[in-house]
Design a protein around this motif. Structure first.
Motif, short mmCIF file in Angstrom:
data_model
loop_
_atom_site.label_atom_id
_atom_site.label_comp_id
_atom_site.label_asym_id
_atom_site.label_seq_id
_atom_site.Cartn_x
_atom_site.Cartn_y
_atom_site.Cartn_z
N GLU A 159 -2.26 9.67 -0.78
CA GLU A 159 -3.56 9.09 -0.41
C GLU A 159 -3.55 7.58 -0.64
N GLY A 160 -3.00 7.14 -1.75
CA GLY A 160 -2.94 5.72 -2.06
C GLY A 160 -2.07 4.96 -1.07
N ALA A 161 -0.92 5.54 -0.73
CA ALA A 161 -0.03 4.89 0.24
C ALA A 161 -0.71 4.81 1.60
N THR A 162 -1.47 5.85 1.95
CA THR A 162 -2.22 5.83 3.21
C THR A 162 -3.25 4.71 3.20
N ALA A 163 -3.93 4.54 2.07
CA ALA A 163 -4.92 3.46 1.95
C ALA A 163 -4.24 2.09 2.09
N LEU A 164 -3.10 1.91 1.45
CA LEU A 164 -2.37 0.64 1.57
C LEU A 164 -1.93 0.41 3.02
N ALA A 165 -1.40 1.46 3.64
CA ALA A 165 -0.96 1.34 5.03
C ALA A 165 -2.14 1.02 5.95
N LEU A 166 -3.29 1.62 5.68
CA LEU A 166 -4.48 1.34 6.48
C LEU A 166 -4.88 -0.13 6.37
N LEU A 167 -4.91 -0.67 5.16
CA LEU A 167 -5.29 -2.07 4.98
C LEU A 167 -4.31 -3.02 5.67
N VAL A 168 -3.02 -2.76 5.49
CA VAL A 168 -2.00 -3.61 6.12
C VAL A 168 -2.07 -3.45 7.64
N LEU A 227 -5.97 -5.06 -1.23
CA LEU A 227 -4.66 -4.47 -1.52
C LEU A 227 -4.44 -4.35 -3.03
N GLY A 228 -4.78 -5.41 -3.76
CA GLY A 228 -4.62 -5.38 -5.22
C GLY A 228 -5.50 -4.32 -5.86
N SER A 229 -6.72 -4.23 -5.39
CA SER A 229 -7.65 -3.24 -5.92
C SER A 229 -7.16 -1.82 -5.64
N THR A 230 -6.66 -1.61 -4.44
CA THR A 230 -6.15 -0.29 -4.06
C THR A 230 -4.93 0.07 -4.89
N LEU A 231 -4.01 -0.87 -5.06
CA LEU A 231 -2.83 -0.61 -5.88
C LEU A 231 -3.23 -0.28 -7.32
N SER A 232 -4.19 -1.00 -7.83
CA SER A 232 -4.69 -0.73 -9.18
C SER A 232 -5.28 0.67 -9.28
N ALA A 233 -6.07 1.06 -8.31
CA ALA A 233 -6.67 2.40 -8.32
C ALA A 233 -5.59 3.48 -8.27
N ILE A 234 -4.56 3.28 -7.46
CA ILE A 234 -3.46 4.24 -7.37
C ILE A 234 -2.78 4.39 -8.72
N ARG A 274 2.96 -13.09 8.76
CA ARG A 274 1.55 -13.51 8.88
C ARG A 274 0.69 -12.92 7.77
N THR A 275 1.01 -11.70 7.33
CA THR A 275 0.23 -11.05 6.27
C THR A 275 0.31 -11.84 4.98
N LEU A 276 1.41 -12.54 4.77
CA LEU A 276 1.61 -13.28 3.52
C LEU A 276 1.43 -14.79 3.69
N ALA A 277 0.89 -15.22 4.81
CA ALA A 277 0.70 -16.64 5.08
C ALA A 277 -0.35 -17.23 4.15
N LYS A 278 -0.50 -18.56 4.22
CA LYS A 278 -1.56 -19.20 3.44
C LYS A 278 -2.88 -18.50 3.71
N LEU A 279 -3.66 -18.33 2.68
CA LEU A 279 -4.85 -17.50 2.80
C LEU A 279 -6.05 -18.22 3.39
N ASN A 280 -6.61 -17.63 4.45
CA ASN A 280 -7.95 -18.01 4.87
C ASN A 280 -8.88 -16.96 4.27
N ALA A 281 -10.15 -17.01 4.56
CA ALA A 281 -11.10 -16.09 3.93
C ALA A 281 -10.77 -14.63 4.24
N PHE A 282 -10.42 -14.34 5.48
CA PHE A 282 -10.08 -12.97 5.86
C PHE A 282 -8.85 -12.49 5.10
N ASP A 283 -7.81 -13.31 5.05
CA ASP A 283 -6.59 -12.93 4.34
C ASP A 283 -6.85 -12.70 2.85
N PHE A 284 -7.71 -13.53 2.29
CA PHE A 284 -8.06 -13.39 0.88
C PHE A 284 -8.71 -12.03 0.61
N VAL A 285 -9.64 -11.63 1.47
CA VAL A 285 -10.31 -10.34 1.31
C VAL A 285 -9.29 -9.21 1.37
#
Length: 157
Positions: A71-80, A54-61, A38-49
């Protein structure tokens, strides 16, 4: 003016990016696999955000030395995890689902455009007709209905 610091700060930064980037990427893939399809399903507005976050967090890490891998892995885990929680709740609650996802919208029925709905959704007749043709039909008269789905795709019935 010395341009060298703009182009190269040393091997330690590159080595950190390679190590932390590989580990953060592996952590993200693991979290996404655990969270389900479901996390990787076709994107609705919520999924897009969530995807952008996730991309922004990965970039920051990867690029900010002040962010440790833990800390970065915790942020990714929190978002997922939040994505999983919201979808878990929205599957079980119609009210939550309405808040998170848009309802499908009927754009045309039995050869007639629903202009009010099209205007509200900012869809033109040409876009609807293009979707009809892409689906193998000659014109709007050949289909029962055209629906704008919650992920932004057009379904031809």
């Amino acid at each position: 003016m010395d341009f060298e610091p703009l182009l190269f700060h040393g091997w330690s930064g590159i080595l950190r990016t390679l190590i932390v980037g590989t580990m953060a990427y592996a952590a993200l893939v693991l979290f996404l696999r655990v969270s389900g399809k479901r996390t990787l399903a076709k994107l609705n507005a919520f999924d897009f955000v969530v995807t952008v976050a996730l991309g922004s967090t990965l970039s920051a890490i990867l690029l900010q030395e002040s962010i440790a891998l833990a800390e970065g892995a915790t942020a990714l885990a929190l978002l997922v995890g939040l994505q999983y929680l919201v979808t878990f709740v929205s599957v079980r609650s119609r009210t939550a689902a309405k808040i998170v996802r848009a309802e499908p919208t009927l754009l045309a029925r039995e050869g007639v455009f629903c202009h009010r709905a099209m205007k509200r959704e900012r869809i033109t007749e040409d876009e609807v007709l293009s979707a009809v043709r892409s689906n193998g039909h000659r014109d709007l008269q050949d289909v029962e209905a055209v629906v704008l789905e919650s992920d932004g795709s057009l379904s031809i019935l």
